[in-house]
Design an enzyme around this catalytic site. Structure first.
Site, PDB file in Angstrom:
ATOM      1  N   HIS A   1      -8.290   0.415  -3.867  1.00  0.00           N
ATOM      2  CA  HIS A   1      -9.158   0.135  -2.721  1.00  0.00           C
ATOM      3  C   HIS A   1      -9.934   1.404  -2.387  1.00  0.00           C
ATOM      4  CE1 HIS A   1      -9.371  -0.993   1.855  1.00  0.00           C
ATOM      5  NE2 HIS A   1     -10.557  -0.980   1.283  1.00  0.00           N
TER       6      HIS A   1
ATOM      7  N   SER B   1       2.812  -0.224   6.098  1.00  0.00           N
ATOM      8  CA  SER B   1       3.912   0.159   6.979  1.00  0.00           C
ATOM      9  C   SER B   1       5.004  -0.906   7.014  1.00  0.00           C
ATOM     10  CB  SER B   1       3.389   0.473   8.387  1.00  0.00           C
ATOM     11  OG  SER B   1       2.528  -0.537   8.839  1.00  0.00           O
TER      12      SER B   1
ATOM     13  N   MET C   1      -9.594   7.415  -0.067  1.00  0.00           N
ATOM     14  CA  MET C   1     -10.463   7.687   1.097  1.00  0.00           C
ATOM     15  C   MET C   1     -11.110   9.061   0.943  1.00  0.00           C
ATOM     16  SD  MET C   1      -8.071   6.413   4.234  1.00  0.00           S
ATOM     17  CE  MET C   1      -6.979   4.991   4.097  1.00  0.00           C
TER      18      MET C   1
ATOM     19  N   ASP D   1      -6.061  -6.981   4.310  1.00  0.00           N
ATOM     20  CA  ASP D   1      -5.487  -5.628   4.303  1.00  0.00           C
ATOM     21  C   ASP D   1      -5.591  -5.053   5.710  1.00  0.00           C
ATOM     22  OD1 ASP D   1      -4.728  -3.020   3.782  1.00  0.00           O
ATOM     23  OD2 ASP D   1      -6.489  -2.537   2.556  1.00  0.00           O
ATOM     24  N   GLY D   2      -4.413  -4.717   6.259  1.00  0.00           N
ATOM     25  CA  GLY D   2      -4.384  -4.075   7.565  1.00  0.00           C
ATOM     26  C   GLY D   2      -3.555  -4.857   8.561  1.00  0.00           C
ATOM     27  N   GLY D   3      -2.450  -4.275   9.000  1.00  0.00           N
ATOM     28  CA  GLY D   3      -1.624  -4.922  10.010  1.00  0.00           C
ATOM     29  C   GLY D   3      -0.879  -6.148   9.531  1.00  0.00           C
TER      30      GLY D   3
ATOM     31  N   SER E   1       0.843  -1.193   0.000  1.00  0.00           N
ATOM     32  CA  SER E   1       0.000   0.000   0.000  1.00  0.00           C
ATOM     33  C   SER E   1       0.875   1.239   0.000  1.00  0.00           C
ATOM     34  CB  SER E   1      -0.891   0.006   1.242  1.00  0.00           C
ATOM     35  OG  SER E   1      -1.424   1.308   1.422  1.00  0.00           O
TER      36      SER E   1
ATOM     37  N   ASP F   1      -4.987   3.339  -1.801  1.00  0.00           N
ATOM     38  CA  ASP F   1      -6.089   3.576  -0.871  1.00  0.00           C
ATOM     39  C   ASP F   1      -6.731   4.931  -1.134  1.00  0.00           C
ATOM     40  OD1 ASP F   1      -6.050   1.211   0.873  1.00  0.00           O
ATOM     41  OD2 ASP F   1      -4.024   1.887   1.370  1.00  0.00           O
TER      42      ASP F   1
ATOM     43  N   MET G   1     -12.326   3.444  -0.329  1.00  0.00           N
ATOM     44  CA  MET G   1     -13.012   3.607   0.958  1.00  0.00           C
ATOM     45  C   MET G   1     -13.810   4.894   0.865  1.00  0.00           C
ATOM     46  SD  MET G   1      -9.804   2.302   3.205  1.00  0.00           S
ATOM     47  CE  MET G   1      -8.749   2.550   1.781  1.00  0.00           C
TER      48      MET G   1
ATOM     49  N   MET H   1     -11.052  -6.887   5.463  1.00  0.00           N
ATOM     50  CA  MET H   1     -10.227  -5.935   6.215  1.00  0.00           C
ATOM     51  C   MET H   1      -9.822  -6.557   7.552  1.00  0.00           C
ATOM     52  SD  MET H   1      -9.777  -3.281   4.346  1.00  0.00           S
ATOM     53  CE  MET H   1      -8.900  -2.338   5.609  1.00  0.00           C
TER      54      MET H   1
ATOM     55  N   HIS I   1      -1.155  -1.287  -4.369  1.00  0.00           N
ATOM     56  CA  HIS I   1      -2.429  -1.073  -3.674  1.00  0.00           C
ATOM     57  C   HIS I   1      -2.591   0.416  -3.386  1.00  0.00           C
ATOM     58  CE1 HIS I   1      -5.741  -2.419  -0.980  1.00  0.00           C
ATOM     59  NE2 HIS I   1      -5.362  -1.411  -0.203  1.00  0.00           N
TER      60      HIS I   1
HETATM   61  C1  DX5 Z   1      -6.261   0.991   5.712  1.00  0.00           C
HETATM   62  C2  DX5 Z   1      -5.793   0.755   4.302  1.00  0.00           C
HETATM   63  C3  DX5 Z   1      -4.614  -0.127   4.210  1.00  0.00           C
HETATM   64  C4  DX5 Z   1      -3.393   0.419   4.898  1.00  0.00           C
HETATM   65  C5  DX5 Z   1      -2.581  -0.739   5.366  1.00  0.00           C
HETATM   66  O1  DX5 Z   1      -7.546   1.517   5.697  1.00  0.00           O
HETATM   67  O2  DX5 Z   1      -6.820   0.139   3.533  1.00  0.00           O
HETATM   68  O3  DX5 Z   1      -4.327  -0.478   2.865  1.00  0.00           O
HETATM   69  O4  DX5 Z   1      -2.581   1.214   4.102  1.00  0.00           O
HETATM   70  O5  DX5 Z   1      -1.519  -0.261   6.113  1.00  0.00           O
HETATM   71  P1  DX5 Z   1      -0.752  -1.203   7.143  1.00  0.00           P
HETATM   72  O6  DX5 Z   1      -0.160  -2.340   6.366  1.00  0.00           O
HETATM   73  O7  DX5 Z   1       0.253  -0.298   7.737  1.00  0.00           O
HETATM   74  O8  DX5 Z   1      -1.780  -1.699   8.133  1.00  0.00           O
HETATM   75 ZN    ZN Z   2      -6.276  -0.700   1.576  1.00  0.00          ZN
END
Ligand code: DX5
Ligand code: ZN
Length: 221
Positions: free
Chosen positions: A65, A197, A36, A174-176, A9, A34, A67, A136, A32
């Site tokens: 993605h 990250s 938003m 996706d996430g963490g 991402s 994001d 959002m 997610m 990826h």
């Molecule tokens: C969060 C995003 C993710 C985010 C993931 O809403 O959809 O794609 O960038 O970031 P990490 O890998 O740091 O959780």
């Molecule tokens: Zn995402």
């Protein structure tokens, strides 16, 4: 099961140098992105003009993605600008089957995302309308959050439903996602992994991607 893919991402990248930041992740399977809107999630990132610039800056597949609220209205624009895959949130779509068909008609793969607390069961019969399901593993809106283990049983149920459907639908998380969590997600049945990250905090992001892919491959076997 389909092959493992690692889609970094760029939310964790330096937005003032996006083309260079994309060049640092050339071992990735897709980028990826994001999007938003400050309504569906409490954060604002970018829209179609910036995604268009990213499209011009890379030949890598774009994994968009969204959002955003009112996905039915806005998602098709991202297929039109040349994204290979467009993910909308089911919580933001009034007519997900119609939207998935619209995305495919415009030449993109259709993908549907579920927030951590949204159950997969109501959508089991429409999976074949999709190329990918995104589960997610954090509440959407921000990078750098902790992986939610509470989603693991849903990953397992989604994997089983995909196998039962007989169609090779990808299952993205996706996430963490990091070296500490990717094996659990792969064992549960995910095969496409977003990492923000974990990739961009590494000294060598391209190498971090290869390491994540290897961990997921080993865990999937
Ligand atoms: C969060 C995003 C993710 C985010 C993931 O809403 O959809 O794609 O960038 O970031 P990490 O890998 O740091 O959780
Ligand atoms: Zn995402």
């Amino acid at each position: 099961m389909t092959g493992i893919a690692i889609n970094p991402s760029i939310l964790s990248a330096d937005f003032s140098r996006l083309a260079e930041e994309i060049a640092r992740i050339d071992t990735s399977d897709a980028i990826h992105v994001d999007v938003m809107d400050n309504h569906f999630v409490p954060n604002l990132t970018m829209g179609a003009p910036v995604v268009k610039a990213i499209r011009a800056a890379t030949d890598k597949p774009l994994d968009i993605h969204l959002m955003i609220e009112d996905a039915d209205r806005w998602a098709p624009d991202y297929a039109d600008l040349g994204a290979e895959s467009v993910t909308f949130h089911v919580e933001a779509s009034g007519a997900p089957i119609r939207l998935a068909r619209e995305l495919r008609a415009r030449g993109a793969e259709a993908s549907m995302a579920l927030k951590p607390a949204t159950p997969i069961e109501p959508y089991m019969d429409m999976l074949t309308e999709l190329d990918m399901v995104l589960l997610m593993t954090v509440e959407p809106g921000f990078g750098g959050q902790s992986f939610l283990d509470v989603v693991l049983p849903k990953i397992q149920r989604a994997r089983k439903a995909i196998e039962d459907s007989g169609v090779p639908i990808a299952l993205q998380v996706d996430g963490g996602v990091s070296a500490d969590t990717i094996e659990r997600a792969a064992e549960a049945g995910a095969d496409v992994f977003v990492a923000g990250s974990a990739v961009y905090s590494a000294a060598d992001p391209a190498k971090a991607i290869d390491e994540l892919r290897e961990l997921a491959r080993t865990a999937q076997r």
